[in-house]
Write a protein that holds these residues in place. Structure first.
Motif: not given
Length: 323
Positions: A23-42
């Protein structure tokens, strides 16, 4: 607050738009956090941990605007389920209750110990009061006995004084009798001198031509007879006087012994009166120490108990005689 570490629960639904899959709009915690600038590191600095730390900082800023400062303890407690959290809280409550119970047990033990001490002290006081009551009862009985003895001693003393006075009067009378006897002796000596001078007691010279027989019958024999009568009378009087003197001496000796005896009795009774007075003074000291009212109550109770015991004894005796 009812929590050791205040916190809040935030419910949210993470989602993304323009999804390339599905779907164009769907549930995604990692994607939502990435849109806010939080990307995985250590491993510890995951998107999720970065977002949590960011939210904490934002909440801290909001709290500071309202005068609330965040005290950072440097701890991180694991999130618990509702059941585990309630178990944890119940465990804390149980620990508190156990502590309260332990304190209450200690306090109860202390109270029981104090109660035992108080009971022992009360028993000791009761025994002391009982001892004082018995001693007071004995002292009261002793005091009554001492009063009776004192009254008897006073009567005996008065009787002894009266007897002593009577003895002194008898001694005075004996002294008067002795003086009378001395006067009689003087009179007797005077009469003896009279015999030497009185013509009646002189043997006259014989007259001329008077025969010896006539002189004997008319002059000598009458004088001899008179002298015999006088000697008889004097002998009887002398014997009587000697007997009276002997009796008077015996009476004087007896009265002297009686006087010494009564003096000794008076001295003994005086000593006994002093002893009784000392005991009476001791009883007065007890009355002052215990109190006159308590002494009166104790004496009244003791007399009442004696009266009841005497009444029961009489009833028992009457019952035994009736059978």
């Amino acid at each position: 607050m009812d929590e050791e570490t205040p916190h809040i629960h935030i419910d949210f639904v993470p989602f993304i738009r323009n999804s390339k899959r599905g779907l164009d709009t769907r549930v995604s915690l990692k994607g939502a956090l990435a849109e806010q600038g939080f990307k995985g590191g250590t491993r510890s600095a995951t998107e999720w941990n970065q977002w949590i730390e960011s939210e904490k900082q934002e909440l801290s800023k909001v709290a500071e605007r309202y005068g609330v400062r965040w005290k950072q303890l440097g701890t991180h407690n694991k999130h618990l389920s509702v059941l585990d959290f309630e178990k944890q809280e119940r465990a804390k409550e149980v620990a508190k209750l156990e502590k309260v119970v332990s304190n209450n047990k200690a306090e109860l033990s202390h109270i029981i110990y104090q109660q035992v001490l108080a009971e022992n002290e009360m028993e000791k006081i009761r025994q002391e009061n009982e001892a004082v009551r018995q001693e007071t009862t004995e002292l009261s009985a002793t005091n009554d006995l001492l009063r009776e003895q004192a009254d008897g001693l006073i009567e005996n003393r008065e009787k002894l004084m009266s007897d002593n006075k009577a003895l002194e009067q008898q001694q005075k009378k004996l002294q008067q009798d002795i003086e009378k006897m001395a006067d009689s002796k003087v009179a007797l000596e005077r009469n003896v001198h009279a015999y030497d001078e009185d013509a009646r007691w002189q043997l006259p010279e014989p007259t001329a031509l008077m025969s010896a027989k006539t002189y004997r019958e008319k002059n000598a024999m009458p004088l001899v007879e008179r002298l015999k009568e006088i000697v008889k009378s004097l002998t009887i009087k002398c014997v009587n006087l000697m007997e009276q003197i002997k009796q008077l001496k015996a009476k004087v000796t007896k009265q002297a012994e009686d006087i010494d005896f009564y003096k000794s009795k008076v001295h003994q009774q005086y000593v006994k009166l002093e002893q009784l007075q000392e005991k009476a003074d001791d009883f007065e000291r007890v009355k002052q120490y215990v109190g006159v009212d308590k002494i009166d109550i104790i004496v009244t109770n003791a007399r009442e108990l004696e009266r009841i015991a005497q009444s029961e004894k009489q009833q028992s005796r009457a019952y035994g005689m009736g059978r």
